[in-house]
Every structure is written in structure tokens, then in C-alpha cells.
Motif scaffolding. Structure first.
Motif: not given
Length: 410
Positions: A271-274, A288-298, A326-330
Motif C-alpha cells: 500500500g505504501l508503494v502504490a 482508500f481505493i488505491i490501497g484496497i486494490f493494490v493487494s490483489p495486484v501484488c 506500476l499500479y501506483g503510477c497508473i
């Protein structure tokens, strides 16, 4: 840049620099805990040694190559080599209320942790001499050009891409390089033949806690002054980390019926990376959205994609930092809010930023791949990359450092 020096802003930036500095020992604990008992010293040493190497190279020419030179370029010049003419009393071109030397010191801590991140991919099998030389070369081939192109008013900045605190510069660059290194080195001897589990979960928790703590300076300090934007970046960072932790715990429960401590810590780091590239650009609700959905990606990258491809990214440097960055930049291109920091994402009416973010990702990945391959080629002129089978089986601590982490197990 003209401006008057603020003692408050300068003091804030010195504190943030100290926060970011503690992240590299934190990473050593995080990676060390995830590694096997016979490799913990070697794994931690790769981060600790980077603190010395990156600091010296930054003082000699790294800051100058990263932040001097003309606009729109790929690398700076040597006008600030050895911190020559880096003012103690006047602001530089990037922050109007702190001395140039304060900005340079803060940025040194980023140069310190970034190459340490990639070492997680090759834990347990790469010779220390080889990784040490590689990191020195990699800073010149990848990190200094990336810092210049993104933060030093260089080529990527002129394309219109944004990176508040290191999505491209830190996470994608190190993550992609880690992936290339892991592929070139090949798998550990017992990879896939036995379950390789973390040897010291409390170390993982300590490392994650230090990383989370340091990230307040990492992202908050990237506002470059003690103001509301710094607080905003801290809050978006904390929110994303918290949501990602909970999301990862939920994935563990769904998959295995129980939450895990390692999973919770990994989720927080993801979540911190994203949030890093967008911490000072996106609204708090988006974190909130960024943190919730980065876990499934990683999680998908680490648990599904990596085994399917047969790549031994030992401590998931690419799975967490490469994919998370990558997810965070998008998503920064989606959620950037002009009311926060003037940049307009797709959800606020403009596709231009998202397009620039995608181009910046391609450029970053290409530079990381090419730069890593060049560095590997040079390292091979001086030493083999990989430990031999006997040394790897005995453990990298004994074979590379003649040290044992836990003498009671010797």
C-alpha cells in the motif's frame, strides 16, 4: 529559483531525511526476516553496505548528475560534484524555502534505499562482491538518469508525467531490475523442491514498522516544506497502507482461512508503494481505493504469476515494488485531483496525464532492463555473479562473510 529560507521548513526536511534514512536498515530487517536462517546476514548486508556505497557516490557526483544540467535531458552534469557550490544558505532550483544542501541531503536517502530494494530478488545465491559492484554501476546506469529525467526537470518531466515520491524513480526501476537479475541468475538450488518460509517473522514486523515510519518522511517530505501538502501526503500514505493491509488479510482468510502476520506486513508495504507516486496529487478518498486494490495486484503477481513463470524472485522485490509501483503510477493518472496539487487525472476530466504516466512506465522499464543488462555484463568481467553450489548449500552467511547469525544453531 528565488525565495527566502525558512528555518521551519529546513528543520522539517532534516527530520524527513532522517526518517528516510531509517528505512534502509528497516528494509534489512524486513528482507532478513523473510530470508532463510543461513542467509540472513548476507541478505541484511546487501542493504547495509548500500548505505555506505550510495552515500559516497551521491556526494562525489550522484547529486550533480541527478539534479544539475539543462531541462528536458537524460542526465545532469558535474557542476555540483563533491557538493561544490551546493549552497548552505540559498535555495536551489527545486525548493524555494530550504537551502540547496538540505534538498540534496534529503534526496541522498532515496539514492540509498532504491538499489537496496532490488537485492531482495537475488537473496541466497548472488556473490556479495558481484552485487556490491552491480549496485555501484546501477546507480550510474539507472538511478541517476531516472532521478534527473523525473525530478531534475529532465525528459520524463517534460512529457508531463508526475511522480511525487518515487513510483518510477524508486519502485519500478528497482523492481524491473530485480526481475532481470532474478532471471539471469536462475533459481535457487532447492527452489520448488521444498517450502521456503521466512525464518524470523518478528524481524519482518520490525522491518515493516520501520519502513512505514520512514515512509512518513519519504512521502510527506516530498512536499519539500512543512505545509498542508506534507500532511496530505502523510495521510494518503497511511490510509493506503492501512487499507492494503486489511485487503491482504482478507485475501489470506479467503484463500487459507486465516490471516497471517507476514501477509499483513506485506500488504502494508504494498500500500505504501502504490500511493508513493500520487501521495501529493490524489484526494484522500482515492487512497482508500488505491490501497484496497493494490493487494490483489501484488498477491496475484507473487502467488500466481511468479510460480507460473518459474521465476525465483526470492523476496518478491518485483512482485511488491515493481508491480506496486506500476499500479501506483497508473492510478495516479486516474485520480490526480487539480484541487490537491494542480494535476488533472482521468476521473477529473483529462486523459492526458494518464497517457503520460503510461509512457513514463515504458521508458522506466526499458532503461531498467537495458541498464541492468549492461551492469551485469560489466560485473562479469570482474567476478562470477553466482555463488557455487557448495557455498549456496552451506549458506551465504558463512561462505560470503564468515559470520553466523545464530551461533546456537551452528
Amino acid at each position: 529559483m528565488t525565495g527566502s529560507i525558512s528555518a521551519g521548513d529546513t528543520g522539517f526536511m532534516l527530520i524527513c531525511a532522517a526518517f528516510v534514512m531509517i528505512m534502509t536498515p528497516g528494509l534489512a530487517f524486513f528482507y532478513g526476516g523473510l530470508s532463510r536462517r543461513k542467509n540472513v546476514i548476507n541478505t541484511m548486508m546487501m542493504s547495509i553496505a548500500t548505505m555506505g556505497l550510495a552515500s559516497v557516490l551521491w556526494m562525489i557526483c550522484g547529486y550533480s548528475l541527478s539534479f544539475s544540467g539543462g531541462e528536458g535531458g537524460f542526465i545532469g552534469n558535474l557542476k555540483w560534484a563533491f557538493f561544490n557550490n551546493v549552497s548552505l544558505t540559498e535555495p536551489g532550483p527545486y525548493a524555494s524555502t530550504i537551502p540547496n544542501i538540505s534538498f540534496a541531503t534529503f534526496q541522498m536517502m532515496f539514492a540509498m534505499i532504491t538499489p537496496a530494494l532490488l537485492t531482495g530478488a537475488i537473496a541466497g545465491r548472488m556473490r556479495f562482491k558481484a552485487i556490491f559492484i552491480f549496485i555501484g554501476l546501477w546507480l550510474f546506469a539507472v538511478y541517476f538518469p531516472m532521478a534527473h529525467m523525473v525530478w531534475g526537470k529532465g525528459f520524463i518531466d517534460k512529457l508531463g508525467a508526475i511522480d511525487f515520491a518515487g513510483g518510477n524513480v524508486v519502485h519500478i526501476s528497482s523492481g524491473v531490475s530485480a526481475l532481470v537479475l532474478a532471471i539471469i541468475l536462475g533459481k535457487r538450488k532447492d527452489f520448488g523442491k521444498r517450502t521456503l518460509v521466512p525464518h524470523h517473522v518478528p524481524f519482518v514486523v520490525l522491518g515493516a514498522a520501520l519502513l512505514w515510519f520512514g515512509w512518513y518522511g519519504f512521502n510527506g517530505g516530498s512536499a519539500l516544506k512543512a505545509d498542508g501538502l506534507a500532511v496530505h501526503a502523510l495521510l494518503t500514505s497511511n490510509t493506503s497502507a492501512a487499507c492494503s493491509m486489511l485487503s491482504w488479510m482478507l485475501i489470506d482468510v479467503i484463500k487459507d482461512g486465516k490471516p497471517t502476520l507476514v501477509g499483513a506486513c506485506t500488504g502494508a508495504v504494498a500500500g505504501l508503494v502504490a500511493i508513493t507516486p500520487g501521495a501529493g496529487f490524489v484526494p484522500i478518498w482515492a487512497s482508500f481505493i488505491i490501497g484496497i486494490f493494490v493487494s490483489p495486484v501484488c498477491y496475484f503477481s507473487m502467488s500466481v504469476l511468479k510460480p507460473k513463470l518459474g521465476i525465483d524472485d526470492a523476496l518478491d522485490a518485483f512482485g511488491c515494488h515493481g508491480m506496486g509501483g506500476l499500479y501506483g503510477c497508473i492510478v495516479t493518472g486516474l485520480f490526480a485531483d487539480p484541487a490537491v496539487n494542480g494535476k488533472v487525472g482521468l476521473f477529473f476530466g483529462s486523459a492526458s496525464l494518464l497517457w503520460s504516466q503510461l509512457i513514463s512506465i515504458v521508458i522506466t522499464a526499458a532503461l531498467a532492463v537495458v541498464g541492468t543488462l549492461v551492469c551485469i555484463g560489466i560485473v562479469r568481467l570482474f567476478t562470477p555473479l553466482r555463488a557455487d553450489s557448495e557455498d549456496e548449500a552451506r549458506g551465504m552467511d558463512d561462505s560470503e562473510h564468515s559470520e553466523i547469525a545464530y551461533n546456537s544453531f551452528h
